[in-house]
Design a protein around this motif. Structure first.
Motif, PDB file in Angstrom:
ATOM      1  N   ASN A  74      48.119  48.648  45.235  1.00  0.00           N
ATOM      2  CA  ASN A  74      47.071  48.565  46.269  1.00  0.00           C
ATOM      3  C   ASN A  74      47.047  47.621  47.216  1.00  0.00           C
ATOM      4  N   LEU A  75      47.742  46.775  47.170  1.00  0.00           N
ATOM      5  CA  LEU A  75      48.059  45.373  48.117  1.00  0.00           C
ATOM      6  C   LEU A  75      48.321  46.036  49.425  1.00  0.00           C
ATOM      7  N   PRO A  76      49.126  46.884  49.619  1.00  0.00           N
ATOM      8  CA  PRO A  76      49.805  47.321  50.910  1.00  0.00           C
ATOM      9  C   PRO A  76      48.678  48.303  51.579  1.00  0.00           C
ATOM     10  N   LEU A  77      48.041  49.151  50.606  1.00  0.00           N
ATOM     11  CA  LEU A  77      47.020  49.836  51.200  1.00  0.00           C
ATOM     12  C   LEU A  77      45.595  48.978  51.860  1.00  0.00           C
ATOM     13  N   LEU A  78      45.536  47.902  50.978  1.00  0.00           N
ATOM     14  CA  LEU A  78      44.519  46.976  51.537  1.00  0.00           C
ATOM     15  C   LEU A  78      44.813  46.448  52.737  1.00  0.00           C
ATOM     16  N   LEU A  79      46.150  45.965  52.912  1.00  0.00           N
ATOM     17  CA  LEU A  79      46.691  45.458  54.267  1.00  0.00           C
ATOM     18  C   LEU A  79      46.741  46.523  55.280  1.00  0.00           C
ATOM     19  N   ALA A  80      46.727  47.584  55.209  1.00  0.00           N
ATOM     20  CA  ALA A  80      46.783  48.707  55.926  1.00  0.00           C
ATOM     21  C   ALA A  80      45.450  49.259  56.125  1.00  0.00           C
ATOM     22  N   GLY A  81      44.562  48.649  55.604  1.00  0.00           N
ATOM     23  CA  GLY A  81      43.072  49.020  55.751  1.00  0.00           C
ATOM     24  C   GLY A  81      42.804  50.399  55.139  1.00  0.00           C
ATOM     25  N   GLN A  82      43.276  50.878  54.288  1.00  0.00           N
ATOM     26  CA  GLN A  82      43.413  52.301  53.800  1.00  0.00           C
ATOM     27  C   GLN A  82      42.570  52.233  52.131  1.00  0.00           C
ATOM     28  N   LEU A  83      41.889  51.184  51.892  1.00  0.00           N
ATOM     29  CA  LEU A  83      40.851  51.098  50.910  1.00  0.00           C
ATOM     30  C   LEU A  83      39.720  51.157  51.353  1.00  0.00           C
ATOM     31  N   ASP A  84      38.776  50.934  50.283  1.00  0.00           N
ATOM     32  CA  ASP A  84      37.190  50.755  50.841  1.00  0.00           C
ATOM     33  C   ASP A  84      36.880  49.526  51.731  1.00  0.00           C
ATOM     34  N   THR A  85      37.865  48.773  51.532  1.00  0.00           N
ATOM     35  CA  THR A  85      37.570  47.458  52.486  1.00  0.00           C
ATOM     36  C   THR A  85      39.072  47.014  53.025  1.00  0.00           C
ATOM     37  N   ASP A  86      39.129  46.134  53.901  1.00  0.00           N
ATOM     38  CA  ASP A  86      40.392  45.534  54.453  1.00  0.00           C
ATOM     39  C   ASP A  86      40.471  43.962  54.321  1.00  0.00           C
ATOM     40  N   ALA A  87      41.500  43.513  54.708  1.00  0.00           N
ATOM     41  CA  ALA A  87      41.610  42.299  54.512  1.00  0.00           C
ATOM     42  C   ALA A  87      40.580  41.198  55.667  1.00  0.00           C
ATOM     43  N   ALA A  88      40.339  41.771  56.633  1.00  0.00           N
ATOM     44  CA  ALA A  88      39.595  41.137  57.523  1.00  0.00           C
ATOM     45  C   ALA A  88      38.162  40.921  56.993  1.00  0.00           C
ATOM     46  N   THR A  89      37.901  42.160  56.295  1.00  0.00           N
ATOM     47  CA  THR A  89      36.170  42.167  55.741  1.00  0.00           C
ATOM     48  C   THR A  89      36.281  41.299  54.554  1.00  0.00           C
ATOM     49  N   LEU A  90      37.355  41.329  53.807  1.00  0.00           N
ATOM     50  CA  LEU A  90      37.304  40.165  52.772  1.00  0.00           C
ATOM     51  C   LEU A  90      37.237  38.886  53.126  1.00  0.00           C
ATOM     52  N   LEU A  91      37.977  38.405  54.176  1.00  0.00           N
ATOM     53  CA  LEU A  91      38.042  37.013  54.699  1.00  0.00           C
ATOM     54  C   LEU A  91      36.372  37.024  55.259  1.00  0.00           C
ATOM     55  N   ALA A  92      35.691  37.548  55.889  1.00  0.00           N
ATOM     56  CA  ALA A  92      34.341  37.718  56.481  1.00  0.00           C
ATOM     57  C   ALA A  92      33.412  37.366  55.456  1.00  0.00           C
ATOM     58  N   GLU A  93      33.648  37.994  54.314  1.00  0.00           N
ATOM     59  CA  GLU A  93      32.779  37.768  53.144  1.00  0.00           C
ATOM     60  C   GLU A  93      32.810  36.750  52.239  1.00  0.00           C
ATOM     61  N   VAL A  94      33.567  35.776  52.653  1.00  0.00           N
ATOM     62  CA  VAL A  94      33.772  34.636  51.661  1.00  0.00           C
ATOM     63  C   VAL A  94      32.329  33.686  51.454  1.00  0.00           C
ATOM     64  N   ASN A  95      32.346  33.102  50.435  1.00  0.00           N
ATOM     65  CA  ASN A  95      31.230  32.125  50.265  1.00  0.00           C
ATOM     66  C   ASN A  95      31.375  30.860  51.112  1.00  0.00           C
ATOM     67  N   ALA A  96      30.288  29.932  50.796  1.00  0.00           N
ATOM     68  CA  ALA A  96      30.465  28.866  51.708  1.00  0.00           C
ATOM     69  C   ALA A  96      31.537  27.949  51.388  1.00  0.00           C
ATOM     70  N   GLU A  97      31.872  27.661  50.056  1.00  0.00           N
ATOM     71  CA  GLU A  97      32.620  26.762  49.754  1.00  0.00           C
ATOM     72  C   GLU A  97      34.014  27.447  49.999  1.00  0.00           C
TER      73      GLU A  97
END
Length: 121
Positions: free
Chosen positions: A32-55
């Motif tokens: 599913n990594l290619p699907l994540l990178l293509a934005g075809q999952l429930d989330t995408d790479a940019a969303t994961l990066l935007a949701e990181v914790n403070a550390e």
């Protein structure tokens, strides 16, 4: 079956189930990594990066600084890979739970009890 034998069988069964889950999650993540990178999952790479914790945000900012100041891409690439891996792992864990639930739904109550007893034995 003695208590010691029963305990050993239980531990072996739990270890086998845990190994199966780890293997399933690893395969799901790889597929599913290619699907994540293509934005075809429930989330995408940019969303994961935007949701990181403070550390993690601090680490990403430091890596971005290194890229901008020295042109070193390696720290930022590693940080992004870690965020994506963690996100995929979380999605895969959720998919595993759904997979087990689907197995349960497909089995009769009696079959499910037998499966659970085999897992516990």
């Amino acid at each position: 079956m003695t208590n010691e034998t029963a305990l050993l069988a239980l531990l072996e069964s739990q270890e086998a189930e845990a190994n199966a889950m780890v293997e399933w999650i690893a395969e799901w993540s790889e597929e599913n990594l290619p699907l994540l990178l293509a934005g075809q999952l429930d989330t995408d790479a940019a969303t994961l990066l935007a949701e990181v914790n403070a550390e993690r945000a601090t680490q990403l900012n430091q890596a971005i600084y290194l890229l901008m100041v020295s042109g070193d891409k390696v720290p930022l690439t590693l940080q992004i890979q870690q965020v994506l891996d963690a996100g995929l792992n979380a999605l895969a864990s959720q998919a595993w739970s759904e997979h087990v639930a689907a197995l349960h739904d497909a089995m009769s109550d009696e079959q499910w009890e037998q499966y659970q007893h085999r897992s516990a034995a």
